[in-house]
Each structure stands twice: as structure tokens, then as C-alpha cells.
Motif scaffolding. Sequence first.
Motif, short mmCIF file in Angstrom:
data_model
loop_
_atom_site.label_atom_id
_atom_site.label_comp_id
_atom_site.label_asym_id
_atom_site.label_seq_id
_atom_site.Cartn_x
_atom_site.Cartn_y
_atom_site.Cartn_z
N ASP A 93 -11.33 13.21 0.50
CA ASP A 93 -12.36 13.93 -0.26
C ASP A 93 -11.80 14.38 -1.60
OD1 ASP A 93 -14.09 13.63 1.88
OD2 ASP A 93 -13.68 15.62 2.69
N GLY A 94 -12.50 14.08 -2.67
CA GLY A 94 -12.10 14.49 -4.00
C GLY A 94 -11.15 13.53 -4.70
N SER A 95 -10.85 12.40 -4.08
CA SER A 95 -9.95 11.43 -4.71
C SER A 95 -10.65 10.78 -5.91
CB SER A 95 -9.57 10.36 -3.68
OG SER A 95 -8.61 9.49 -4.20
N GLY A 96 -9.89 10.53 -6.96
CA GLY A 96 -10.44 10.00 -8.20
C GLY A 96 -11.01 8.60 -8.09
N ILE A 97 -11.83 8.23 -9.05
CA ILE A 97 -12.58 6.97 -8.98
C ILE A 97 -11.72 5.72 -9.16
CG2 ILE A 97 -14.74 8.05 -9.66
CD1 ILE A 97 -14.38 6.78 -12.44
N LEU A 98 -10.56 5.81 -9.77
CA LEU A 98 -9.70 4.63 -9.93
C LEU A 98 -8.66 4.50 -8.83
CD1 LEU A 98 -8.94 4.45 -13.76
CD2 LEU A 98 -10.23 2.82 -12.37
N ARG A 99 -8.62 5.46 -7.93
CA ARG A 99 -7.56 5.48 -6.92
C ARG A 99 -7.60 4.28 -5.98
NH1 ARG A 99 -3.65 8.36 -9.11
NH2 ARG A 99 -4.44 10.36 -9.86
N CYS A 100 -8.78 3.76 -5.67
CA CYS A 100 -8.86 2.57 -4.80
C CYS A 100 -8.16 1.38 -5.45
CB CYS A 100 -10.32 2.22 -4.49
SG CYS A 100 -11.15 3.39 -3.42
N GLU A 101 -8.43 1.17 -6.73
CA GLU A 101 -7.83 0.04 -7.44
C GLU A 101 -6.31 0.22 -7.56
OE1 GLU A 101 -10.57 1.65 -8.28
OE2 GLU A 101 -12.11 0.11 -8.50
N ILE A 102 -5.86 1.45 -7.79
CA ILE A 102 -4.43 1.70 -7.94
C ILE A 102 -3.72 1.51 -6.60
CG2 ILE A 102 -2.69 3.44 -8.50
CD1 ILE A 102 -4.82 4.62 -10.48
N ALA A 103 -4.27 2.07 -5.53
CA ALA A 103 -3.65 1.92 -4.20
C ALA A 103 -3.58 0.44 -3.82
CB ALA A 103 -4.43 2.71 -3.15
N TYR A 104 -4.67 -0.28 -4.06
CA TYR A 104 -4.70 -1.72 -3.78
C TYR A 104 -3.65 -2.45 -4.60
CZ TYR A 104 -6.30 -6.56 -3.83
OH TYR A 104 -6.36 -7.94 -3.76
N GLY A 105 -3.55 -2.14 -5.89
CA GLY A 105 -2.61 -2.80 -6.78
C GLY A 105 -1.16 -2.56 -6.40
N LYS A 106 -0.86 -1.36 -5.91
CA LYS A 106 0.50 -1.07 -5.45
C LYS A 106 0.83 -1.92 -4.22
CE LYS A 106 0.85 3.78 -6.98
NZ LYS A 106 1.10 5.16 -6.48
N ALA A 107 -0.08 -1.95 -3.25
CA ALA A 107 0.15 -2.73 -2.02
C ALA A 107 0.15 -4.22 -2.32
CB ALA A 107 -0.91 -2.39 -0.97
N TRP A 108 -0.81 -4.69 -3.09
CA TRP A 108 -0.94 -6.11 -3.39
C TRP A 108 0.26 -6.62 -4.15
CZ3 TRP A 108 -1.42 -9.54 -7.45
CH2 TRP A 108 -1.97 -10.79 -7.15
N GLY A 109 0.73 -5.86 -5.13
CA GLY A 109 1.90 -6.26 -5.91
C GLY A 109 3.15 -6.35 -5.04
N ALA A 110 3.32 -5.35 -4.16
CA ALA A 110 4.48 -5.36 -3.26
C ALA A 110 4.43 -6.59 -2.36
CB ALA A 110 4.52 -4.08 -2.43
N ILE B 259 7.63 -9.35 7.19
CA ILE B 259 6.57 -8.62 6.50
C ILE B 259 5.24 -8.95 7.17
CG2 ILE B 259 5.29 -8.37 4.34
CD1 ILE B 259 7.93 -9.10 2.88
N ILE B 260 4.53 -7.91 7.61
CA ILE B 260 3.24 -8.09 8.28
C ILE B 260 2.10 -7.44 7.51
CG2 ILE B 260 4.26 -8.41 10.56
CD1 ILE B 260 3.46 -5.47 11.16
N GLY B 261 2.41 -6.86 6.35
CA GLY B 261 1.38 -6.23 5.54
C GLY B 261 2.00 -5.29 4.54
N ALA B 262 1.14 -4.52 3.90
CA ALA B 262 1.61 -3.54 2.91
C ALA B 262 0.63 -2.39 2.86
CB ALA B 262 1.74 -4.17 1.54
N VAL B 263 1.15 -1.23 2.46
CA VAL B 263 0.34 -0.02 2.31
C VAL B 263 0.51 0.47 0.87
CG1 VAL B 263 0.01 2.37 3.06
CG2 VAL B 263 0.62 0.60 4.73
N GLY B 264 -0.60 0.76 0.23
CA GLY B 264 -0.57 1.34 -1.11
C GLY B 264 -1.25 2.69 -1.08
N VAL B 265 -0.63 3.65 -1.73
CA VAL B 265 -1.18 5.01 -1.75
C VAL B 265 -1.22 5.49 -3.19
CG1 VAL B 265 -0.93 7.38 -0.90
CG2 VAL B 265 -0.20 5.46 0.54
N SER B 266 -2.30 6.19 -3.54
CA SER B 266 -2.44 6.75 -4.88
C SER B 266 -3.15 8.09 -4.78
CB SER B 266 -3.26 5.79 -5.76
OG SER B 266 -3.42 6.33 -7.06
#
Length: 144
Positions: free
Chosen positions: A46-63, A111-118
Motif C-alpha cells: 500500500d502506498g508504493s509509487g507508480i514506477l515501482r513495478c517497472e523498477i522491481a521487474y527491471g532489477k530481477a529481469w536484468g539479474a 538459477i531457478i528465478g529472480a526477485v526484484g524489489v523496489s
Amino acid sequence: MTSLDLSTSDQIADGVLAAGKARSAQPLTVAVLDAGGHVVVMKRGDGSGILRCEIAYGKAWGALGMGLPSRVLAQRAPSAQGFFTAIASASQGRLIPVPGGVLVRNAQGRIIGAVGVSGDTSDMDEECAVEAIAAAGLKADTGG
């Protein structure tokens, strides 16, 4: 396990959000990707910013795409600016090379996946991911 499933991914995502609350972190967003780079679970506190989904995804996807935790990518980026500019172009801007993208490994080290957090500092984001992955009985790879 060869890739993260829905049940485990959901457990990790809930664990990240709980870890953030326990640490009084800013509202977090978490993306859990399977070994193929597909989003299995994405949750926003609750209250997480509007770009946080893209940032979390980008951190996990890049890794996942580079086979290196995003902390390692962040450490390498300053000395390889041309390479990271090319990666940014090739990935259509999806790669986010800052800490908070953690590789998930099974008991055999695969490696079985990745987690991105923002949502908070990159260090806090990463700490919450590591705690949640460990609570799910898996190995978190931060490159450290």
C-alpha cells in the motif's frame, strides 16, 4: 525444482512485503520471475509509487538475463559504460543495474528465478529479498 512455481513465488513476495514492514521500510513492490524471465507474481505494498513495478521487474529481469545479481551489475556499470548502454538498448530499457535484483538458486546451485524489489534504499530492497528467499528454503545470490 527447476523454476519458481506460483506457490513458492507467492510465498517469497509475501515474505518481502512482511520483511519490509518489520524493518519499517518505505512501501515496497516485489516482482518474482521464473527461470524463463516471466513474471510469476508481482505485488505492491500500500502506498508504493507508480514506477515501482517497472523498477522491481527491471532489477530481477536484468539479474536473470545477465546471470548476475543486480548488485554486481551496479558495481560493473561505471567501468563498462559503453557495454551497459548497449545492454540498455538491447533490452529496450528493461535492465535496472542497481542492488535489489537477487537471483534465486535451488539446492544444486542452479538459477531457478529472480526477485526484484523496489521502494526503499537499494540495500533495504535487497535485504528484504534475501530474507524472503531464505524463508522459502531457497538460496539467495546477491553476488556477495
